[in-house]
Motif scaffolding. Sequence first.
Motif, short mmCIF file in Angstrom:
data_model
loop_
_atom_site.label_atom_id
_atom_site.label_comp_id
_atom_site.label_asym_id
_atom_site.label_seq_id
_atom_site.Cartn_x
_atom_site.Cartn_y
_atom_site.Cartn_z
N UNK A 121 47.30 33.63 33.28
CA UNK A 121 46.72 34.82 32.65
C UNK A 121 46.87 36.09 33.49
N UNK A 122 47.89 36.12 34.36
CA UNK A 122 48.20 37.31 35.15
C UNK A 122 49.67 37.63 34.92
N UNK A 123 49.98 38.61 34.08
CA UNK A 123 51.39 38.91 33.78
C UNK A 123 52.18 39.23 35.06
N UNK A 124 53.35 38.63 35.18
CA UNK A 124 54.22 38.90 36.31
C UNK A 124 53.73 38.35 37.63
N UNK A 125 52.84 37.36 37.60
CA UNK A 125 52.25 36.84 38.84
C UNK A 125 53.30 36.14 39.69
N UNK A 126 53.14 36.28 41.00
CA UNK A 126 54.01 35.61 41.97
C UNK A 126 53.46 34.20 42.21
N UNK A 127 54.29 33.16 42.21
CA UNK A 127 53.79 31.82 42.53
C UNK A 127 53.04 31.81 43.86
N UNK A 128 52.02 30.98 43.95
CA UNK A 128 51.18 30.93 45.15
C UNK A 128 52.01 30.77 46.42
N UNK A 129 52.93 29.84 46.40
CA UNK A 129 53.69 29.51 47.61
C UNK A 129 54.61 30.64 48.05
N UNK A 130 54.89 31.60 47.16
CA UNK A 130 55.78 32.71 47.51
C UNK A 130 55.03 34.03 47.70
N UNK A 131 53.72 34.00 47.56
CA UNK A 131 52.91 35.23 47.67
C UNK A 131 52.55 35.44 49.14
N UNK A 132 53.46 36.07 49.88
CA UNK A 132 53.31 36.19 51.33
C UNK A 132 52.68 37.51 51.76
N UNK A 133 52.33 38.36 50.80
CA UNK A 133 51.69 39.63 51.13
C UNK A 133 50.34 39.39 51.80
N UNK A 134 50.06 40.11 52.86
CA UNK A 134 48.76 39.99 53.53
C UNK A 134 47.72 40.75 52.71
N UNK A 135 46.66 40.06 52.35
CA UNK A 135 45.61 40.64 51.51
C UNK A 135 44.32 40.79 52.31
N UNK A 136 43.54 41.84 52.02
CA UNK A 136 42.28 42.05 52.75
C UNK A 136 41.17 41.16 52.20
N UNK A 137 40.06 41.14 52.89
CA UNK A 137 38.88 40.40 52.45
C UNK A 137 37.64 41.19 52.84
N UNK A 138 36.92 41.68 51.84
CA UNK A 138 35.69 42.45 52.04
C UNK A 138 34.52 41.52 51.77
N UNK A 139 34.02 40.91 52.86
CA UNK A 139 33.01 39.86 52.71
C UNK A 139 31.75 40.32 52.00
N UNK A 140 31.28 41.54 52.30
CA UNK A 140 30.04 42.00 51.66
C UNK A 140 30.24 42.22 50.17
N UNK A 141 31.42 42.70 49.77
CA UNK A 141 31.70 42.88 48.34
C UNK A 141 31.72 41.54 47.62
N UNK A 142 32.27 40.52 48.27
CA UNK A 142 32.28 39.17 47.68
C UNK A 142 30.86 38.65 47.54
N UNK A 143 30.05 38.87 48.56
CA UNK A 143 28.65 38.42 48.47
C UNK A 143 27.90 39.16 47.37
N UNK A 144 28.18 40.46 47.19
CA UNK A 144 27.55 41.20 46.10
C UNK A 144 27.99 40.64 44.74
N UNK A 145 29.26 40.33 44.62
CA UNK A 145 29.76 39.74 43.37
C UNK A 145 29.05 38.42 43.08
#
Length: 310
Positions: A121-145
């Motif tokens: 359900x994500x148009x044009x998504x990159x397969x997990x094993x090939x998604x090598x982009x470094x992504x951030x992680x905002x822990x407080x935002x995740x906890x708020x969610x």
Amino acid sequence: MTQALPPLDWSGWRETAQHLHLITQMVGKIRLARTPWLNHGWHVALYPTARGLTTGPIPCAEATLQLDLDLQAGALLLATDGGSEASLPLGPGSIADFHAALAGALAALGTPVTFNGVPSEIPGAVPFARDVESRPWHGEAVRDFHRALLWIDRGFQQFRTGFLGKASPVHFFWGSFDLAVTRFSGRTAPLHPGGIAGLPDAVTCEAYSHEEASAGFWPGNDAFPKAAFYAYGYPAPAGYAEARIPAPAYYDAGLGEWLLDYDAVRSAEDPQALLRDFLQASYDAVADLGHWDRAGLECVPGVPRRPRQV
């Protein structure tokens, strides 16, 4: 439900939200790979917990497996009924690295699982094993969610108690990244035309096999960059777009759904009442316009320790 709802600013946690979305997809696809099909795809969903989201028990040939996303501590916990455990940190990094670490942890537990490696359900998504982009992680935002999910889960669970007919659990769909609850009239629906990006038509048609009134919550995406509650009927009965659903709810013709902005609920004098009224009014519209057997399907909402009168 007296605690304040936390802010959920899509622009402020967009990249972290997308990161978390992909992680929930991997976790959910493991459940999908090993769990017998249940009507409407209910077997694939995750469930809110006091710490995050869980798969519940997954039947594997080798053991019973469970995966828990601890969104408060920032970790994915894996455990089996044989006592084996593993933990993967949730934090900055690439999806490809997390995918490899997850596969390694499953193998180390003696429960290797091969699952579909392409996001759903994500148009044009990159397969997990090939998604090598470094992504951030905002822990407080995740906890708020997570805190928002728990508050909303309570409201959805209470709403669900007022229905005697077939109803879904309150569950989190990792494909669309939303929390949902659905009521059914008991009648079959016209065949869905399909066409949802990243979702096989056979899955869509099975999911919408029966008339339903559905409500849910999503945190936003790039096409709709704000958190909102939604409600729709399938098939939408004649006159649904013109139904009398109190403001600040509004109808979005592009989505074919009634929406209520999360910020409107968060800032309301009585957020719980506003959400309850939206859920009830949007259901009333589907049930009345669709001529549901309301007398036979509904009951007084439940309260603790009091059996329903029969």
